[in-house]
Scaffold this motif. Sequence first.
Motif, PDB file in Angstrom:
ATOM      1  N   TYR A 518       0.818  -1.209   0.021  1.00  0.00           N
ATOM      2  CA  TYR A 518       0.043   0.096   0.027  1.00  0.00           C
ATOM      3  C   TYR A 518       0.685   1.395   0.020  1.00  0.00           C
ATOM      4  O   TYR A 518       0.788   2.165  -0.831  1.00  0.00           O
ATOM      5  N   VAL A 519       1.830   1.305   0.787  1.00  0.00           N
ATOM      6  CA  VAL A 519       2.978   2.265   0.940  1.00  0.00           C
ATOM      7  C   VAL A 519       3.663   2.394  -0.416  1.00  0.00           C
ATOM      8  O   VAL A 519       3.711   3.728  -0.943  1.00  0.00           O
ATOM      9  N   TYR A 520       4.033   1.347  -0.894  1.00  0.00           N
ATOM     10  CA  TYR A 520       4.836   1.506  -2.255  1.00  0.00           C
ATOM     11  C   TYR A 520       3.993   2.203  -3.361  1.00  0.00           C
ATOM     12  O   TYR A 520       4.388   2.840  -3.962  1.00  0.00           O
ATOM     13  N   ARG A 521       2.801   1.629  -3.509  1.00  0.00           N
ATOM     14  CA  ARG A 521       1.817   1.910  -4.375  1.00  0.00           C
ATOM     15  C   ARG A 521       1.480   3.529  -4.238  1.00  0.00           C
ATOM     16  O   ARG A 521       1.441   4.348  -5.256  1.00  0.00           O
ATOM     17  N   TYR A 522       1.337   3.943  -2.980  1.00  0.00           N
ATOM     18  CA  TYR A 522       1.203   5.425  -2.991  1.00  0.00           C
ATOM     19  C   TYR A 522       2.392   6.165  -3.349  1.00  0.00           C
ATOM     20  O   TYR A 522       2.179   7.185  -3.737  1.00  0.00           O
ATOM     21  N   LEU A 523       3.606   5.757  -2.899  1.00  0.00           N
ATOM     22  CA  LEU A 523       4.788   6.652  -3.512  1.00  0.00           C
ATOM     23  C   LEU A 523       5.050   6.558  -4.840  1.00  0.00           C
ATOM     24  O   LEU A 523       5.341   7.385  -5.567  1.00  0.00           O
ATOM     25  N   LYS A 524       5.006   5.328  -5.577  1.00  0.00           N
ATOM     26  CA  LYS A 524       4.754   5.055  -7.016  1.00  0.00           C
ATOM     27  C   LYS A 524       3.920   6.079  -7.910  1.00  0.00           C
ATOM     28  O   LYS A 524       4.228   6.654  -8.809  1.00  0.00           O
ATOM     29  N   LEU A 525       2.655   6.120  -7.416  1.00  0.00           N
ATOM     30  CA  LEU A 525       1.580   6.684  -8.177  1.00  0.00           C
ATOM     31  C   LEU A 525       1.429   8.241  -7.631  1.00  0.00           C
ATOM     32  O   LEU A 525       1.067   9.195  -8.646  1.00  0.00           O
ATOM     33  N   ASP A 526       1.375   8.494  -6.304  1.00  0.00           N
ATOM     34  CA  ASP A 526       1.142   9.987  -5.885  1.00  0.00           C
ATOM     35  C   ASP A 526       2.444  10.872  -5.812  1.00  0.00           C
ATOM     36  O   ASP A 526       2.526  11.979  -6.135  1.00  0.00           O
ATOM     37  N   LYS A 527       3.614  10.226  -5.831  1.00  0.00           N
ATOM     38  CA  LYS A 527       4.857  10.913  -5.781  1.00  0.00           C
ATOM     39  C   LYS A 527       5.713  10.250  -6.806  1.00  0.00           C
ATOM     40  O   LYS A 527       6.900   9.701  -6.272  1.00  0.00           O
ATOM     41  N   PRO A 528       5.594  10.324  -7.697  1.00  0.00           N
ATOM     42  CA  PRO A 528       6.275   9.223  -8.886  1.00  0.00           C
ATOM     43  C   PRO A 528       7.838   9.725  -9.131  1.00  0.00           C
ATOM     44  O   PRO A 528       8.735   8.928  -9.297  1.00  0.00           O
ATOM     45  N   LYS A 529       8.013  11.071  -8.609  1.00  0.00           N
ATOM     46  CA  LYS A 529       9.474  11.461  -8.669  1.00  0.00           C
ATOM     47  C   LYS A 529      10.249  11.510  -7.074  1.00  0.00           C
ATOM     48  O   LYS A 529      11.400  11.695  -7.240  1.00  0.00           O
ATOM     49  N   PHE A 530       9.543  10.816  -6.137  1.00  0.00           N
ATOM     50  CA  PHE A 530      10.198  10.647  -4.875  1.00  0.00           C
ATOM     51  C   PHE A 530      11.221   9.341  -4.810  1.00  0.00           C
ATOM     52  O   PHE A 530      11.077   8.525  -5.597  1.00  0.00           O
ATOM     53  N   ARG A 531      12.396   9.949  -4.339  1.00  0.00           N
ATOM     54  CA  ARG A 531      13.482   8.859  -4.172  1.00  0.00           C
ATOM     55  C   ARG A 531      14.042   9.011  -2.613  1.00  0.00           C
ATOM     56  O   ARG A 531      13.966  10.220  -2.271  1.00  0.00           O
ATOM     57  N   PHE A 532      14.162   7.808  -1.959  1.00  0.00           N
ATOM     58  CA  PHE A 532      14.802   7.966  -0.717  1.00  0.00           C
ATOM     59  C   PHE A 532      16.183   8.536  -0.574  1.00  0.00           C
ATOM     60  O   PHE A 532      16.987   8.021  -1.549  1.00  0.00           O
ATOM     61  N   PRO A 533      16.121   9.521   0.230  1.00  0.00           N
ATOM     62  CA  PRO A 533      17.772  10.310   0.306  1.00  0.00           C
ATOM     63  C   PRO A 533      18.666   9.184   1.035  1.00  0.00           C
ATOM     64  O   PRO A 533      18.077   8.590   1.773  1.00  0.00           O
ATOM     65  N   TYR A 534      19.702   9.293   0.707  1.00  0.00           N
ATOM     66  CA  TYR A 534      20.879   8.529   1.394  1.00  0.00           C
ATOM     67  C   TYR A 534      20.378   6.971   1.511  1.00  0.00           C
ATOM     68  O   TYR A 534      20.479   6.228   2.421  1.00  0.00           O
TER      69      TYR A 534
END
Length: 645
Positions: A518-534
């Motif tokens: 569920y968290v992965y789908r949210y990050l992938k679709l709602d924040k497609p440019k998000f990348r984890f820092p460090y």
Amino acid sequence: MTDSNIMLTIFLITSVLAVSSQSNFQSQLWVTKILSDALDEYTPDGGIVCKRHGLEYRKGLRDLKLWATQMYDASSKFPTGILAGRSFDFGNFDECLKTVTTGLELSPQYCIISIRFLPTAKLYPNYNNITPSNLNPTDSVWESTKNDTGLMKMQRNEINTALCVPSSCSDSDIQTTLSPKIISAFHKHQLTTTVTVNSIYCTTQQELQPPKLLGYRIFWGVLLLIILLTIIGSLCDIYKVEENQYDYKSFFMAFSFPANIKRLFLASNKTENLSCIDILKTHACILIIAGQRMLHSTGQPLQNPKKLEEVALHLSYVMIRNGSLVVDFFFVISGFLTFYFLYDELVNTKIINVPLLLLWRWLRLMPVYGLMIAFHTFVLLHLADGPLWKKIAIQESDYCQNSWWSNLLFINNYVHADRPCIIQSWYLACDMQFFIAGIILVYFVWKYQKYGVYLMWATIFLSCLIPACVVYTHQFYPTFLSNISILNYLPDHQSYTMLYVPSHTRSTPYFVGIFAAYVYRYLKLDKPKFRFPYSKTLMTILITLYPLFLMTIQVFYVHEYNLWLSVIYTFMYRMVFATIVSIFIIISAINGFFKGLWIRIFIPLSKLTYGAYLGGLSLQLLQVASMRSPTYYNDSLLVSNEISK
């Protein structure tokens, strides 16, 4: 007093002292000498036929007849290594049962006799006192035979020895005639004894070749048919004239060896970003097979169990011993993929065909699983023999004949869980039941999106609470600890059937995996440019935390049992472990770790984990069941066996 009276008095005193000295010497005889003398004088007795054959055997032995001497020679004589923890002396199984008795009415039978002994209070008054952790060489030998409560300690007050006797003597005949003789012999030396003769440890010549049932022939017929289809499919694939002459979906091409090898290395477009899952599955499978190998290596009779005691608590073994937690890798992955695919299906079609999903999953699992059930039911018992064959292999076949239907329905972790057919198949039952629960949960999360997060949290909390309540109610350890004293047969113990295999005590990682998707789908679709820092630092921390967290189980091996510590640990440890695995998957997928060469290496290996998990333990079972002598335990043997599997 006359000289004759004086001489008579001296003679009487000397005689009394001699008898006293002899009595004192006898009371100090070691148990193996007492047992050896008792068995050497034993003549099989019982019913009329047994008694007649026993006398005939004893007469043949006095006359040094070949058949009688072979039976005597095959029996154990003087058990050794008791103080080192070696409790089994197998004698010579093959010599006993291959004894030719042509022209005689009797035939040989091989039996293992179990003897437990304790010194009386008169012989050793301090026996019930606490034994120091480090024994002094000058201490009494009875100190080393005390029941040790340590989880990784072998007991030194048991002897399992072999006898070759006429087959007309039943286990009850031997029990009723041999037991009093041994008990009496030990009692003379101030030792209390219990003697057990179990039919499952007795083997006759006729039992070496059990009848082949119809299922045996059907199994080999099906296997032969699969081989023929593979040959035909492979030839069709190799010698096709045109590219589209044969459809890859056709019946024969489905069995093509070259085509299946290509599919084995083919990555799925739907999970291209989740290549880390292939790595995790391969890693988990290797650890599980290693744990299974160690389980069998430590649970079987050993020549040098003291070596195992010395290394068992080393931290290097903790990751293998905590196998209960390693299986959670697969539950997290299964939960993650369930949400990942089903939620998209609901978003696109607004409906889930539940019966079709369950049927498809059943059909995917059953070919290999069904073949393994048939193998354990009809074939395994014909592949070998040995002193432990009836106890392990034939018992396994009996369990499968009685409960195969529970395996087909995937309810075997609840039905006949204490008499399992394919002991490792509890995982498949749990996974199928989780899948049904996952379908319901994913549907409600999609249907009531506003409350979806809270519903998943509540489900995870409840899944943590239930096993904690079970541990509190029954005062279990937080997981099924692989202590040496109970490794002979795990399902005999309540903590296995009530805590280790039921779905309601193992569901936490599955539901954490659903939430992770569920968290992965949210990050992938709602924040497609998000990348984890460090991200590399985070991954390093996770990879470091993982083995350290597995090692936390060590506290229950080295400290006395604490109920509340067990309850708290039970409530948290599966959730924490599943969270570490889930974060690893999410970071890897979002930041695009493990691509290229990683995919080529681990994709085929991950696809083979299902077959390796099902078949690996069966091969180990076959090896242990057919053993003729205790195994010499060392690390190199464990590693070589692990590689061979």
